[in-house]
Design an enzyme around this catalytic site. Structure first.
Site, PDB file in Angstrom:
ATOM      1  N   LEU A 182      11.159   1.220   7.020  1.00  0.00           N
ATOM      2  CA  LEU A 182      10.517   1.685   5.792  1.00  0.00           C
ATOM      3  C   LEU A 182      11.135   3.051   5.483  1.00  0.00           C
ATOM      4  CD1 LEU A 182       8.156   1.102   3.752  1.00  0.00           C
ATOM      5  CD2 LEU A 182       7.000   2.937   4.972  1.00  0.00           C
ATOM      6  N   LYS A 232       6.478  -1.909   1.834  1.00  0.00           N
ATOM      7  CA  LYS A 232       5.302  -1.310   2.491  1.00  0.00           C
ATOM      8  C   LYS A 232       4.125  -2.281   2.369  1.00  0.00           C
ATOM      9  CE  LYS A 232       3.193   3.228   3.182  1.00  0.00           C
ATOM     10  NZ  LYS A 232       3.319   3.264   4.625  1.00  0.00           N
ATOM     11  N   GLU A 275      12.091   2.826  14.027  1.00  0.00           N
ATOM     12  CA  GLU A 275      11.202   3.899  13.545  1.00  0.00           C
ATOM     13  C   GLU A 275       9.924   3.866  14.375  1.00  0.00           C
ATOM     14  OE1 GLU A 275       9.897   2.910   9.503  1.00  0.00           O
ATOM     15  OE2 GLU A 275      10.161   0.799   9.991  1.00  0.00           O
ATOM     16  N   HIS A 288      -1.465 -21.197   0.406  1.00  0.00           N
ATOM     17  CA  HIS A 288      -0.418 -20.217   0.713  1.00  0.00           C
ATOM     18  C   HIS A 288       0.360 -19.757  -0.519  1.00  0.00           C
ATOM     19  CE1 HIS A 288      -1.408 -21.521   4.710  1.00  0.00           C
ATOM     20  NE2 HIS A 288      -0.572 -20.650   5.237  1.00  0.00           N
ATOM     21  N   TYR A 316       0.819  -1.204   0.000  1.00  0.00           N
ATOM     22  CA  TYR A 316       0.000   0.000   0.000  1.00  0.00           C
ATOM     23  C   TYR A 316       0.853   1.253   0.000  1.00  0.00           C
ATOM     24  CZ  TYR A 316       0.892   1.005   4.980  1.00  0.00           C
ATOM     25  OH  TYR A 316       1.478   1.328   6.173  1.00  0.00           O
ATOM     26  N   ARG A 320      -8.154 -20.384  -1.083  1.00  0.00           N
ATOM     27  CA  ARG A 320      -7.098 -20.222  -0.091  1.00  0.00           C
ATOM     28  C   ARG A 320      -6.033 -21.325  -0.168  1.00  0.00           C
ATOM     29  NH1 ARG A 320      -5.302 -21.383   4.967  1.00  0.00           N
ATOM     30  NH2 ARG A 320      -4.411 -19.629   6.113  1.00  0.00           N
ATOM     31  N   ARG A 326       8.018   3.910  -4.887  1.00  0.00           N
ATOM     32  CA  ARG A 326       8.080   2.932  -3.790  1.00  0.00           C
ATOM     33  C   ARG A 326       7.012   1.858  -3.962  1.00  0.00           C
ATOM     34  NH1 ARG A 326       7.636   5.059   2.251  1.00  0.00           N
ATOM     35  NH2 ARG A 326       5.486   5.349   1.583  1.00  0.00           N
TER      36      ARG A 326
HETATM   37  N1  PDD Z   1       2.864   5.016   7.243  1.00  0.00           N
HETATM   38  N2  PDD Z   1       7.569   3.882   8.745  1.00  0.00           N
HETATM   39  C1  PDD Z   1       6.429   3.200   8.823  1.00  0.00           C
HETATM   40  C2  PDD Z   1       6.428   1.903   9.544  1.00  0.00           C
HETATM   41  C3  PDD Z   1       5.263   3.709   8.236  1.00  0.00           C
HETATM   42  O1  PDD Z   1       4.115   2.989   8.296  1.00  0.00           O
HETATM   43  C4  PDD Z   1       5.299   4.967   7.582  1.00  0.00           C
HETATM   44  C5  PDD Z   1       4.090   5.578   6.933  1.00  0.00           C
HETATM   45  C6  PDD Z   1       6.520   5.649   7.525  1.00  0.00           C
HETATM   46  C7  PDD Z   1       6.656   6.984   6.826  1.00  0.00           C
HETATM   47  O2  PDD Z   1       6.549   6.836   5.432  1.00  0.00           O
HETATM   48  P1  PDD Z   1       6.029   8.040   4.521  1.00  0.00           P
HETATM   49  O3  PDD Z   1       6.848   9.233   4.882  1.00  0.00           O
HETATM   50  O4  PDD Z   1       6.297   7.578   3.156  1.00  0.00           O
HETATM   51  O5  PDD Z   1       4.577   8.242   4.828  1.00  0.00           O
HETATM   52  C8  PDD Z   1       7.638   5.077   8.104  1.00  0.00           C
HETATM   53  C9  PDD Z   1       1.635   5.449   6.640  1.00  0.00           C
HETATM   54  C10 PDD Z   1       1.425   6.918   6.697  1.00  0.00           C
HETATM   55  C11 PDD Z   1       0.477   4.633   7.209  1.00  0.00           C
HETATM   56  O6  PDD Z   1       0.689   3.446   7.394  1.00  0.00           O
HETATM   57  O7  PDD Z   1      -0.603   5.167   7.433  1.00  0.00           O
END
Ligand code: PDD
Length: 278
Positions: free
Chosen positions: A202, A144, A177, A102, A33, A100, A52
């Site tokens: 991420l 992501k 993070e 895997h 996503y 379903r 990304r």
């Molecule tokens: N999340 N690290 C993680 C684990 C994240 O889920 C996100 C963003 C970021 C920052 O990424 P960016 O600057 O590209 O938004 C770092 C989004 C906003 C969410 O899951 O809602």
């Protein structure tokens, strides 16, 4: 006016926007996503989010081809249909519907869902509390993926402790993070420190832009790991993401950061980022 969302080629009332129960996103978290910020009807850092997204798809071998122009067209329609000035776009691609099992299915076609919602951007930003918690995720945090259970558990812990964000910490004591953001600190030497992009975090699109903005302001950016103790001794802490933009963290666990007020670097970077929309 009813909210409109996009599901596999159709624009539908949000309440009727659905995918099948055997979608692999639902069954396995088999998808990726993006979240994109909209300011003044303008998509912020869209090229980075698109790049990304493509990379995440490649990394999980999800064979889904679409052009940047098409995705932009869908998003811009949702911005119009939902009368969005400032808002957030959520875009999700899963491996699609299949019985379903895997292993990856041979014949499923990917599911694309896009939603849009308005947000308000306050001109005044308050400092927030964050807590520290164990990072319980897998080794490919650079993808992501929609598999966010450890992040959800961490965020829930934050909420239960009256905090805005959970800062995740590895066994070696270094911070990775936030549950949904990247963490930065301003150290005593006025350098800006954030973790280097790797499979450990991420690599935020907002993070990359903030680093570029900082460099134009002659602020030195150092990408390295730092510990919870270093963070607690920082002059300033802040998080970045498409949703948080730049949000100052003025309390980490029970510890106030510096004098507990929002610092000048966080504030300046936030304002400069918001100017991108002008
Ligand atoms: N999340 N690290 C993680 C684990 C994240 O889920 C996100 C963003 C970021 C920052 O990424 P960016 O600057 O590209 O938004 C770092 C989004 C906003 C969410 O899951 O809602």
């Amino acid at each position: 006016m009813s909210r409109i969302s996009y599901v596999n080629g159709r624009y539908l009332p949000h309440k009727m926007s659905m995918v099948h129960i055997e979608d692999r996103g639902y069954q396995f978290g088999d998808g990726v996503y993006e979240v994109v910020l909209v300011l003044n009807k303008k998509l912020i850092d869209f090229d980075g989010h698109y790049r990304r997204l493509k990379r995440s798809l490649e990394q999980i071998a999800l064979d889904y081809h679409f052009s940047q122009t098409l995705i932009k067209q869908i998003i811009n329609r949702l911005i119009r249909f939902n009368l969005i000035s400032n808002g957030l776009i959520y875009l999700q691609v899963t491996r699609g519907v299949a019985e379903r099992a895997h292993q990856f299915p041979d014949d499923a076609s990917a599911t694309l869902v896009v939603t849009a919602k308005p947000i308000s951007i306050s001109p005044v930003i308050e400092g927030k509390k964050a807590i520290t918690t164990t990072d319980q995720r897998w080794d490919r945090r650079d993808i992501k993926t929609i598999q966010l259970l450890p992040n959800c558990i961490a965020k829930q812990e934050a909420v239960e402790n009256d905090a805005f964000e959970a800062i995740m910490v590895m066994n070696d004591g270094t911070i990775t993070e936030g549950a949904s953001s990247n963490l930065w600190m301003v150290n005593k030497e006025n350098q800006l420190i954030t973790r280097k992009a790797s499979n450990i975090i991420l690599n935020g699109i907002t993070k990359v832009t903030i680093a570029e903005i900082a460099e134009t302001q002659k602020i030195q950016v150092i990408e390295r790991a730092f510990t919870v103790n270093e963070a607690k001794g920082a002059k300033e802490l802040f998080i970045t993401s498409a949703t948080a933009i730049v949000t100052p963290i003025t309390q980490l666990d029970e510890h106030m950061i510096a004098d507990g007020n929002v610092g000048p670097v966080s504030l300046a970077l936030r304002n400069m980022y918001l100017k991108k929309a002008l």
